[in-house]
Write a protein that holds these residues in place. Structure first.
Motif, PDB file in Angstrom:
ATOM      1  N   ARG A 196      -5.364  -0.196  10.388  1.00 10.99           N
ATOM      2  CA  ARG A 196      -5.054   0.098   8.982  1.00 10.99           C
ATOM      3  C   ARG A 196      -5.912  -0.761   8.057  1.00 10.99           C
ATOM      4  NH1 ARG A 196       0.382  -1.021   9.951  1.00 10.99           N
ATOM      5  NH2 ARG A 196       1.573   0.722  10.784  1.00 10.99           N
ATOM      6  N   LYS A 217      -5.881   9.273  16.714  1.00 10.85           N
ATOM      7  CA  LYS A 217      -5.368  10.621  16.986  1.00 10.85           C
ATOM      8  C   LYS A 217      -5.185  10.829  18.496  1.00 10.85           C
ATOM      9  CE  LYS A 217      -6.039  15.541  16.230  1.00 10.85           C
ATOM     10  NZ  LYS A 217      -6.859  16.623  15.635  1.00 10.85           N
ATOM     11  N   GLN A 222       1.487   8.893  14.758  1.00 10.75           N
ATOM     12  CA  GLN A 222       2.048   9.745  13.711  1.00 10.75           C
ATOM     13  C   GLN A 222       2.109   8.963  12.398  1.00 10.75           C
ATOM     14  OE1 GLN A 222       2.925  12.958  14.422  1.00 10.75           O
ATOM     15  NE2 GLN A 222       2.490  12.775  16.603  1.00 10.75           N
ATOM     16  N   GLU A 223       0.986   8.832  11.741  1.00  7.12           N
ATOM     17  CA  GLU A 223       0.942   8.059  10.506  1.00  7.12           C
ATOM     18  C   GLU A 223      -0.039   8.672   9.520  1.00  7.12           C
ATOM     19  OE1 GLU A 223       0.598   3.940  10.211  1.00  7.12           O
ATOM     20  OE2 GLU A 223       1.955   3.466  11.880  1.00  7.12           O
ATOM     21  N   THR A 224       0.157   8.309   8.253  1.00  3.78           N
ATOM     22  CA  THR A 224      -0.821   8.594   7.217  1.00  3.78           C
ATOM     23  C   THR A 224      -1.436   7.256   6.804  1.00  3.78           C
ATOM     24  OG1 THR A 224       0.365  10.536   6.407  1.00  3.78           O
ATOM     25  CG2 THR A 224      -1.191   9.488   4.886  1.00  3.78           C
ATOM     26  N   THR A 226      -4.714   4.952   4.752  1.00  2.21           N
ATOM     27  CA  THR A 226      -5.648   4.939   3.633  1.00  2.21           C
ATOM     28  C   THR A 226      -7.044   4.662   4.156  1.00  2.21           C
ATOM     29  OG1 THR A 226      -3.946   4.138   2.122  1.00  2.21           O
ATOM     30  CG2 THR A 226      -6.240   3.834   1.447  1.00  2.21           C
ATOM     31  N   SER A 235      -6.285   9.610   1.529  1.00  3.01           N
ATOM     32  CA  SER A 235      -5.054   9.509   2.291  1.00  3.01           C
ATOM     33  C   SER A 235      -5.176  10.459   3.475  1.00  3.01           C
ATOM     34  CB  SER A 235      -3.847   9.865   1.421  1.00  3.01           C
ATOM     35  OG  SER A 235      -2.653   9.731   2.156  1.00  3.01           O
ATOM     36  N   ILE A 236      -5.200   9.918   4.689  1.00  4.18           N
ATOM     37  CA  ILE A 236      -5.497  10.708   5.887  1.00  4.18           C
ATOM     38  C   ILE A 236      -4.281  10.780   6.799  1.00  4.18           C
ATOM     39  CG2 ILE A 236      -6.956  10.895   7.936  1.00  4.18           C
ATOM     40  CD1 ILE A 236      -8.551  11.295   5.461  1.00  4.18           C
ATOM     41  N   ASN A 237      -3.816  12.003   7.046  1.00 10.08           N
ATOM     42  CA  ASN A 237      -2.784  12.228   8.064  1.00 10.08           C
ATOM     43  C   ASN A 237      -3.499  12.332   9.410  1.00 10.08           C
ATOM     44  OD1 ASN A 237      -0.981  13.464   9.924  1.00 10.08           O
ATOM     45  ND2 ASN A 237       0.251  14.248   8.232  1.00 10.08           N
ATOM     46  N   GLU A 240      -3.619  15.498  11.414  1.00  9.33           N
ATOM     47  CA  GLU A 240      -4.288  16.653  10.811  1.00  9.33           C
ATOM     48  C   GLU A 240      -5.808  16.545  10.873  1.00  9.33           C
ATOM     49  OE1 GLU A 240      -2.788  17.101   6.858  1.00  9.33           O
ATOM     50  OE2 GLU A 240      -0.760  17.691   7.526  1.00  9.33           O
TER      51      GLU A 240
END
Length: 350
Positions: A196, A217, A222-224, A226, A235-237, A240
């Motif tokens: 992070r 990934k 399972q996080e979003t 920065t 902001s990155i999921n 996804e």
């Protein structure tokens, strides 16, 4: 009859004059697609044809690392250094990263001390080696046992993680790459805070940031998070994220390059494709604009020519559908990424 058969065998080889370049391209593509057994096979075949091929040797080492065959990778990297195969400092960085993964910190200390004593290094490069020396000395302090990097959640690795955190934020691409390799052997729950911080840090290498996202990934985080890149904040999921190597437009540009260049100059084609993937990795999550495969194929051909010492730009500028100033801008973007984000080692962006 024997001579006749021998002649046929030779003619069969002549029929495939571009085989080494094709094996190199397939090997690098397999590396990027994480098909490491296939990449190893391609690079080994390449070395059977051209035993001194530096990128072939480097590809074998990187494939072995990814397959977990670290002792064999160490032996081969050491041989490359002793025989002068490939760019010395690129091979040295990979060799040191293998030693670290094997927890052979005393060997790292002796190698780095020798390098600093024997070579007059630029200030930035010397700083990177001093940081690595400091890290390895810390790992051998107090006669501590070798570090077990298996992903067990209950081991206290706060000391190692803090040292790797400092390497990730050092501003040196080689230290960031080595630190990320080490962190990948630890439990993601213990290291997510380091990732992070690295992703949020404005100074972090953009290509390595994309690699870090892909690693998270792969661990089903399972996080979003920065992401800070080129002055922009996203902001990155993580779940996804899309695979840049499977993106239809990115593959369309690659095909356009191959259609334009491969028959006449397969080496330039391979170089241009590598520059393309480096660029895509660096700018993610941005996408190339304009979304015109012909435009980017021409820009990549020009950029690859410039970096190879070839003049391939003048003919492209005469193609009236592309404005020369627009093409020049795209070429400079590609060159900036390649020179300052990834440096000379073409494998670091896989």
């Amino acid at each position: 009859m024997a001579n006749e058969k021998k002649g046929k065998k030779i003619s069969n080889v002549v029929l495939f004059p571009n085989l080494p370049a094709r094996l190199l391209e397939k090997g690098m593509s397999s590396l990027k697609a994480k098909q490491f057994k296939e990449s190893l096979s391609c690079f080994l075949q390449l070395l059977e044809i051209e035993p001194g091929h530096s990128q072939g040797h480097l590809g074998v080492v990187l494939s072995l690392i990814e397959l977990g065959q670290l002792q064999e990778a160490k032996i081969r990297a050491d041989k490359m250094l002793k025989e002068g195969i490939g760019e010395y400092f690129d091979v040295l960085q990979i060799y040191l990263s293998v030693l670290i993964q094997l927890s052979e910190y005393e060997s790292v200390v002796s190698v780095v001390e020798a390098v600093l004593e024997e070579h007059q290094l630029p200030a930035a490069q010397a700083e990177s080696f001093y940081q690595l020396l400091h890290f390895s000395r810390k790992m051998t302090d107090d006669s501590e046992p070798p570090i077990d990097l298996s992903p067990e959640p209950h081991q206290d690795r706060s000391k190692e993680i803090e040292t790797l955190r400092n390497m990730m934020t050092s501003g040196e691409i080689h230290n960031q790459w080595i630190a990320m390799q080490q962190l990948s052997y630890m439990n993601p729950e213990d290291t997510i805070a380091v990732y992070r911080e690295f992703l949020e840090n404005e100074e972090g290498n953009p290509g390595i940031k994309t690699m870090a996202l892909n690693y998270l990934k792969s661990k089903d985080i399972q996080e979003t998070v920065t992401l800070h890149k080129f002055g922009n904040i996203y902001s990155i999921n993580i779940q996804e994220l899309h695979d840049v190597y499977e993106d239809p437009f990115n593959l369309e540009v690659k095909k356009e390059l191959e259609d334009r260049l491969e028959q006449d100059n397969p080496t330039l084609t391979e170089f241009a494709v590598t520059i393309w993937w480096d660029y895509i990795l660096a700018i993610y999550p941005q996408v190339p604009e304009p979304a015109d495969s012909h435009y980017w194929a021409r820009a990549l051909q020009c950029a690859a020519g410039k970096l190879s010492g070839m003049d391939t730009c003048d003919a492209l500028e005469s193609e009236i559908e592309i404005h020369p100033e627009s093409l020049e801008k795209a070429v400079e973007q590609l060159l900036d990424i390649e020179r300052f984000t990834f440096g000379p080692n073409k494998f670091q962006g896989y």
